[in-house]
Design a protein around this motif. Sequence first.
Motif, PDB file in Angstrom:
ATOM      1  N   ASN A   8      -2.637  -3.799  -1.431  1.00 48.95           N
ATOM      2  CA  ASN A   8      -2.393  -5.076  -0.761  1.00 48.95           C
ATOM      3  C   ASN A   8      -0.911  -5.232  -0.432  1.00 48.95           C
ATOM      4  N   ALA A   9      -0.034  -4.859  -1.336  1.00 53.78           N
ATOM      5  CA  ALA A   9       1.405  -4.988  -1.084  1.00 53.78           C
ATOM      6  C   ALA A   9       1.835  -4.112   0.088  1.00 53.78           C
ATOM      7  N   VAL A  10       1.347  -2.878   0.127  1.00 55.61           N
ATOM      8  CA  VAL A  10       1.720  -1.962   1.208  1.00 55.61           C
ATOM      9  C   VAL A  10       1.163  -2.459   2.546  1.00 55.61           C
ATOM     10  N   LEU A  11      -0.116  -2.852   2.557  1.00 59.74           N
ATOM     11  CA  LEU A  11      -0.721  -3.331   3.801  1.00 59.74           C
ATOM     12  C   LEU A  11      -0.095  -4.646   4.265  1.00 59.74           C
ATOM     13  N   SER A  12       0.266  -5.511   3.332  1.00 56.29           N
ATOM     14  CA  SER A  12       0.908  -6.779   3.703  1.00 56.29           C
ATOM     15  C   SER A  12       2.258  -6.538   4.357  1.00 56.29           C
ATOM     16  N   ASP A  13       3.022  -5.597   3.824  1.00 59.57           N
ATOM     17  CA  ASP A  13       4.304  -5.254   4.444  1.00 59.57           C
ATOM     18  C   ASP A  13       4.098  -4.700   5.851  1.00 59.57           C
ATOM     19  N   LYS A  14       3.070  -3.865   6.025  1.00 59.91           N
ATOM     20  CA  LYS A  14       2.784  -3.304   7.347  1.00 59.91           C
ATOM     21  C   LYS A  14       2.372  -4.398   8.323  1.00 59.91           C
ATOM     22  N   VAL A  15       1.520  -5.311   7.888  1.00 59.72           N
ATOM     23  CA  VAL A  15       1.086  -6.415   8.755  1.00 59.72           C
ATOM     24  C   VAL A  15       2.284  -7.290   9.112  1.00 59.72           C
ATOM     25  N   ASP A  16       3.156  -7.562   8.150  1.00 61.22           N
ATOM     26  CA  ASP A  16       4.357  -8.360   8.426  1.00 61.22           C
ATOM     27  C   ASP A  16       5.224  -7.685   9.486  1.00 61.22           C
ATOM     28  N   ARG A  17       5.426  -6.376   9.353  1.00 66.38           N
ATOM     29  CA  ARG A  17       6.228  -5.651  10.342  1.00 66.38           C
ATOM     30  C   ARG A  17       5.551  -5.670  11.717  1.00 66.38           C
ATOM     31  N   ASP A  18       4.221  -5.494  11.747  1.00 71.96           N
ATOM     32  CA  ASP A  18       3.493  -5.490  13.016  1.00 71.96           C
ATOM     33  C   ASP A  18       3.613  -6.818  13.748  1.00 71.96           C
ATOM     34  N   PHE A  19       3.694  -7.911  13.005  1.00 69.67           N
ATOM     35  CA  PHE A  19       3.787  -9.233  13.624  1.00 69.67           C
ATOM     36  C   PHE A  19       5.223  -9.752  13.692  1.00 69.67           C
ATOM     37  N   GLY A  20       6.185  -8.912  13.380  1.00 69.30           N
ATOM     38  CA  GLY A  20       7.589  -9.284  13.530  1.00 69.30           C
ATOM     39  C   GLY A  20       8.142 -10.164  12.433  1.00 69.30           C
ATOM     40  N   ILE A  21       7.535 -10.123  11.269  1.00 70.04           N
ATOM     41  CA  ILE A  21       8.032 -10.898  10.137  1.00 70.04           C
ATOM     42  C   ILE A  21       8.774  -9.932   9.227  1.00 70.04           C
ATOM     43  N   ASP A  22      10.089 -10.055   9.184  1.00 64.71           N
ATOM     44  CA  ASP A  22      10.929  -9.126   8.427  1.00 64.71           C
ATOM     45  C   ASP A  22      11.752  -9.920   7.418  1.00 64.71           C
ATOM     46  N   GLU A  23      11.457  -9.763   6.144  1.00 65.77           N
ATOM     47  CA  GLU A  23      12.129 -10.538   5.089  1.00 65.77           C
ATOM     48  C   GLU A  23      13.630 -10.262   5.037  1.00 65.77           C
ATOM     49  N   GLU A  24      14.035  -8.996   5.179  1.00 61.61           N
ATOM     50  CA  GLU A  24      15.463  -8.690   5.091  1.00 61.61           C
ATOM     51  C   GLU A  24      16.237  -9.315   6.251  1.00 61.61           C
ATOM     52  N   ARG A  25      15.653  -9.284   7.435  1.00 59.02           N
ATOM     53  CA  ARG A  25      16.308  -9.896   8.592  1.00 59.02           C
ATOM     54  C   ARG A  25      16.377 -11.408   8.412  1.00 59.02           C
TER      55      ARG A  25
END
Length: 101
Positions: free
Chosen positions: A72-89
Motif C-alpha cells: 500500500n505504501a509503495v502503490l500510494s506513492d506511485k499514485v501520488d506521483r501519477d496525479f502530481g502530488i509530491d510531498e517533498e515539493r
Amino acid sequence: MKKIEKEVADAYFRVRTRNIIIFLTIGFAASFGIVAFAEFFSQFTLIGGVPLHYFMGAQGAVLIFICLLFTNAVLSDKVDRDFGIDEERNASLSAGKSLDH
C-alpha cells in the motif's frame, strides 16, 4: 500547495478507494476466510507438516497484513506521483511559511 482540479481529485480518490477496498478484501480473506474454511484447508500442509489453516491463524495472516502495508505504501506513492502530488515539493514550497509555537 497548488490546487487540484475537481476531475483530477475525483479520479485520485477513486484510485485510492479502489486500492483500499482491494487490500481490505485480501486482508479479510487471509484472516477470516482461512478460519471459515479451516476444515477444507486442513488437508494442505506446509514445510514441516504444519497444517495450512493453523499457520495462517498463528502467523500467516499477520505476515500477509505486513506485506499489504508495504505494498500500500509503495502503490500510494506511485499514485501520488501519477496525479502530481509530491510531498517533498510541497514541503519545500511551504518552508518558512508556517509559525512554530
